[in-house]
Design a protein around this motif. Structure first.
Motif, PDB file in Angstrom:
ATOM      1  N   ASP A 134       0.590  -1.257  -0.008  1.00 45.42           N
ATOM      2  CA  ASP A 134      -0.244   0.117  -0.026  1.00 45.42           C
ATOM      3  C   ASP A 134       0.737   1.290  -0.021  1.00 45.42           C
ATOM      4  OD1 ASP A 134      -2.332  -1.546   0.119  1.00 45.42           O
ATOM      5  OD2 ASP A 134      -2.534  -1.431   2.255  1.00 45.42           O
ATOM      6  N   ASN A 135       2.191   1.180   0.552  1.00 48.76           N
ATOM      7  CA  ASN A 135       2.977   2.432   0.505  1.00 48.76           C
ATOM      8  C   ASN A 135       4.029   2.114  -0.561  1.00 48.76           C
ATOM      9  OD1 ASN A 135       1.843   3.278   3.182  1.00 48.76           O
ATOM     10  ND2 ASN A 135       2.602   1.506   3.716  1.00 48.76           N
ATOM     11  N   SER A 136       4.506   3.314  -1.112  1.00 49.50           N
ATOM     12  CA  SER A 136       5.700   3.091  -2.054  1.00 49.50           C
ATOM     13  C   SER A 136       6.443   4.309  -2.015  1.00 49.50           C
ATOM     14  CB  SER A 136       5.025   3.077  -3.503  1.00 49.50           C
ATOM     15  OG  SER A 136       4.358   3.997  -4.023  1.00 49.50           O
ATOM     16  N   THR A 137       7.638   4.336  -2.315  1.00 49.58           N
ATOM     17  CA  THR A 137       8.636   5.581  -2.371  1.00 49.58           C
ATOM     18  C   THR A 137       9.702   5.254  -3.637  1.00 49.58           C
ATOM     19  OG1 THR A 137       9.808   6.759  -1.107  1.00 49.58           O
ATOM     20  CG2 THR A 137      10.311   4.706  -0.706  1.00 49.58           C
ATOM     21  N   SER A 138      10.236   6.397  -3.772  1.00 50.79           N
ATOM     22  CA  SER A 138      11.390   6.152  -4.985  1.00 50.79           C
ATOM     23  C   SER A 138      12.695   5.680  -4.383  1.00 50.79           C
ATOM     24  CB  SER A 138      11.452   7.632  -5.784  1.00 50.79           C
ATOM     25  OG  SER A 138      12.045   8.628  -5.009  1.00 50.79           O
ATOM     26  N   ILE A 139      13.601   5.106  -4.830  1.00 50.64           N
ATOM     27  CA  ILE A 139      14.880   5.172  -4.361  1.00 50.64           C
ATOM     28  C   ILE A 139      15.615   6.337  -3.839  1.00 50.64           C
ATOM     29  CG2 ILE A 139      17.261   4.387  -5.203  1.00 50.64           C
ATOM     30  CD1 ILE A 139      15.952   2.090  -6.844  1.00 50.64           C
ATOM     31  N   SER A 140      15.441   7.360  -4.852  1.00 49.85           N
ATOM     32  CA  SER A 140      15.950   8.817  -4.140  1.00 49.85           C
ATOM     33  C   SER A 140      15.304   8.909  -2.692  1.00 49.85           C
ATOM     34  CB  SER A 140      15.608   9.856  -5.379  1.00 49.85           C
ATOM     35  OG  SER A 140      15.982   9.461  -6.398  1.00 49.85           O
ATOM     36  N   GLU A 141      13.970   8.945  -2.641  1.00 52.95           N
ATOM     37  CA  GLU A 141      13.517   9.352  -1.227  1.00 52.95           C
ATOM     38  C   GLU A 141      14.074   8.520  -0.290  1.00 52.95           C
ATOM     39  OE1 GLU A 141      11.717  12.174  -0.299  1.00 52.95           O
ATOM     40  OE2 GLU A 141      11.895  12.698  -2.292  1.00 52.95           O
ATOM     41  N   LEU A 142      14.349   7.147  -0.530  1.00 50.96           N
ATOM     42  CA  LEU A 142      14.589   6.185   0.364  1.00 50.96           C
ATOM     43  C   LEU A 142      16.021   6.686   0.868  1.00 50.96           C
ATOM     44  CD1 LEU A 142      14.149   3.410   2.000  1.00 50.96           C
ATOM     45  CD2 LEU A 142      15.203   2.377   0.225  1.00 50.96           C
ATOM     46  N   LYS A 143      16.855   6.802  -0.003  1.00 51.09           N
ATOM     47  CA  LYS A 143      18.140   7.515   0.237  1.00 51.09           C
ATOM     48  C   LYS A 143      18.404   8.647   0.876  1.00 51.09           C
ATOM     49  CE  LYS A 143      20.203   6.325  -4.134  1.00 51.09           C
ATOM     50  NZ  LYS A 143      21.234   6.801  -5.278  1.00 51.09           N
ATOM     51  N   LYS A 144      17.400   9.693   0.868  1.00 59.26           N
ATOM     52  CA  LYS A 144      17.463  10.746   1.361  1.00 59.26           C
ATOM     53  C   LYS A 144      17.455  10.624   2.909  1.00 59.26           C
ATOM     54  CE  LYS A 144      15.862  13.678  -2.060  1.00 59.26           C
ATOM     55  NZ  LYS A 144      14.583  14.495  -2.566  1.00 59.26           N
ATOM     56  N   ASN A 145      16.183   9.864   3.286  1.00 58.31           N
ATOM     57  CA  ASN A 145      15.867   9.566   5.033  1.00 58.31           C
ATOM     58  C   ASN A 145      15.084   8.213   5.051  1.00 58.31           C
ATOM     59  OD1 ASN A 145      15.327   9.892   7.462  1.00 58.31           O
ATOM     60  ND2 ASN A 145      14.547  11.881   7.149  1.00 58.31           N
ATOM     61  N   PRO A 146      16.036   7.144   4.899  1.00 62.82           N
ATOM     62  CA  PRO A 146      15.259   5.802   5.029  1.00 62.82           C
ATOM     63  C   PRO A 146      14.275   5.734   6.194  1.00 62.82           C
ATOM     64  CG  PRO A 146      17.770   5.577   5.205  1.00 62.82           C
ATOM     65  CD  PRO A 146      17.246   7.057   4.988  1.00 62.82           C
ATOM     66  N   MET A 147      14.611   5.989   7.477  1.00 65.94           N
ATOM     67  CA  MET A 147      13.961   6.105   8.514  1.00 65.94           C
ATOM     68  C   MET A 147      12.682   6.731   8.376  1.00 65.94           C
ATOM     69  SD  MET A 147      15.350   3.687  10.455  1.00 65.94           S
ATOM     70  CE  MET A 147      14.351   3.383  11.506  1.00 65.94           C
ATOM     71  N   ALA A 148      12.456   7.872   7.806  1.00 65.32           N
ATOM     72  CA  ALA A 148      11.370   8.606   7.652  1.00 65.32           C
ATOM     73  C   ALA A 148      10.462   7.789   6.809  1.00 65.32           C
ATOM     74  CB  ALA A 148      11.797   9.892   6.949  1.00 65.32           C
ATOM     75  N   VAL A 149      11.082   7.120   5.614  1.00 63.47           N
ATOM     76  CA  VAL A 149      10.110   6.529   4.819  1.00 63.47           C
ATOM     77  C   VAL A 149       9.486   5.228   5.664  1.00 63.47           C
ATOM     78  CG1 VAL A 149      10.003   4.828   3.002  1.00 63.47           C
ATOM     79  CG2 VAL A 149      11.265   6.810   2.818  1.00 63.47           C
ATOM     80  N   ILE A 150      10.242   4.576   6.658  1.00 65.96           N
ATOM     81  CA  ILE A 150       9.875   3.463   7.545  1.00 65.96           C
ATOM     82  C   ILE A 150       8.746   4.085   8.410  1.00 65.96           C
ATOM     83  CG2 ILE A 150      10.552   1.753   9.111  1.00 65.96           C
ATOM     84  CD1 ILE A 150      11.301   1.233   6.250  1.00 65.96           C
ATOM     85  N   GLU A 151       9.020   5.146   8.785  1.00 64.16           N
ATOM     86  CA  GLU A 151       8.299   5.678  10.052  1.00 64.16           C
ATOM     87  C   GLU A 151       6.857   6.104   9.298  1.00 64.16           C
ATOM     88  OE1 GLU A 151      10.219   8.646  12.075  1.00 64.16           O
ATOM     89  OE2 GLU A 151      11.730   7.021  12.776  1.00 64.16           O
ATOM     90  N   GLN A 152       6.898   6.623   8.155  1.00 62.49           N
ATOM     91  CA  GLN A 152       5.553   6.903   7.439  1.00 62.49           C
ATOM     92  C   GLN A 152       4.751   5.902   6.959  1.00 62.49           C
ATOM     93  OE1 GLN A 152       6.555   9.663   4.347  1.00 62.49           O
ATOM     94  NE2 GLN A 152       7.612  11.215   5.655  1.00 62.49           N
ATOM     95  N   ALA A 153       5.521   4.659   6.842  1.00 63.22           N
ATOM     96  CA  ALA A 153       4.687   3.469   6.546  1.00 63.22           C
ATOM     97  C   ALA A 153       3.927   2.691   7.615  1.00 63.22           C
ATOM     98  CB  ALA A 153       5.629   2.344   5.958  1.00 63.22           C
ATOM     99  N   ASP A 154       4.270   3.251   8.809  1.00 64.00           N
ATOM    100  CA  ASP A 154       3.435   2.792  10.224  1.00 64.00           C
ATOM    101  C   ASP A 154       3.360   1.279  10.284  1.00 64.00           C
ATOM    102  OD1 ASP A 154       2.217   4.015  12.285  1.00 64.00           O
ATOM    103  OD2 ASP A 154       0.266   4.156  11.322  1.00 64.00           O
ATOM    104  N   GLY A 155       4.696   0.709   9.925  1.00 65.77           N
ATOM    105  CA  GLY A 155       4.808  -0.562  10.431  1.00 65.77           C
ATOM    106  C   GLY A 155       4.530  -1.712   9.122  1.00 65.77           C
ATOM    107  N   PHE A 156       4.301  -0.979   8.034  1.00 66.21           N
ATOM    108  CA  PHE A 156       3.959  -1.934   6.881  1.00 66.21           C
ATOM    109  C   PHE A 156       4.716  -1.713   5.957  1.00 66.21           C
ATOM    110  CE2 PHE A 156      -0.323  -0.919   8.967  1.00 66.21           C
ATOM    111  CZ  PHE A 156      -0.896  -1.967   8.806  1.00 66.21           C
TER     112      PHE A 156
END
Length: 84
Positions: free
Chosen positions: A10-32
């Protein structure tokens, strides 16, 4: 020719966004899980540790159920606890 692949999260991101702040991506996904996209195609999935552990437990359960099914009608072998 590019193969179109479904995004299985249900959640997606680009590789660029993941590189910028991996933990923010994980936190925004709310455990999914998060599908990490490269040119709008899933390159890999980022799965939180808890979700990964649940997947591994489920796979082990499926494996054990298959073994039980295969052995369901096997002949029983009696042994003594002292022989172990």
């Amino acid at each position: 020719m590019t193969t179109i692949r479904p995004i299985l999260a249900d959640n997606s991101t680009s590789i660029s966004e993941l590189k910028k702040n991996p933990m923010a991506v994980i936190e925004q996904a709310d455990g999914f899980p998060v599908a990490v996209l490269n040119r709008n195609q899933p390159a890999f999935y980022c799965v939180p540790a808890d979700a990964y552990e649940m997947l591994m437990d489920k796979l082990e359960d499926i494996e054990l159920a298959q073994i039980i099914k295969e052995r369901e009608h096997s002949e029983e072998i009696e042994i003594s606890i002292d022989d172990l």
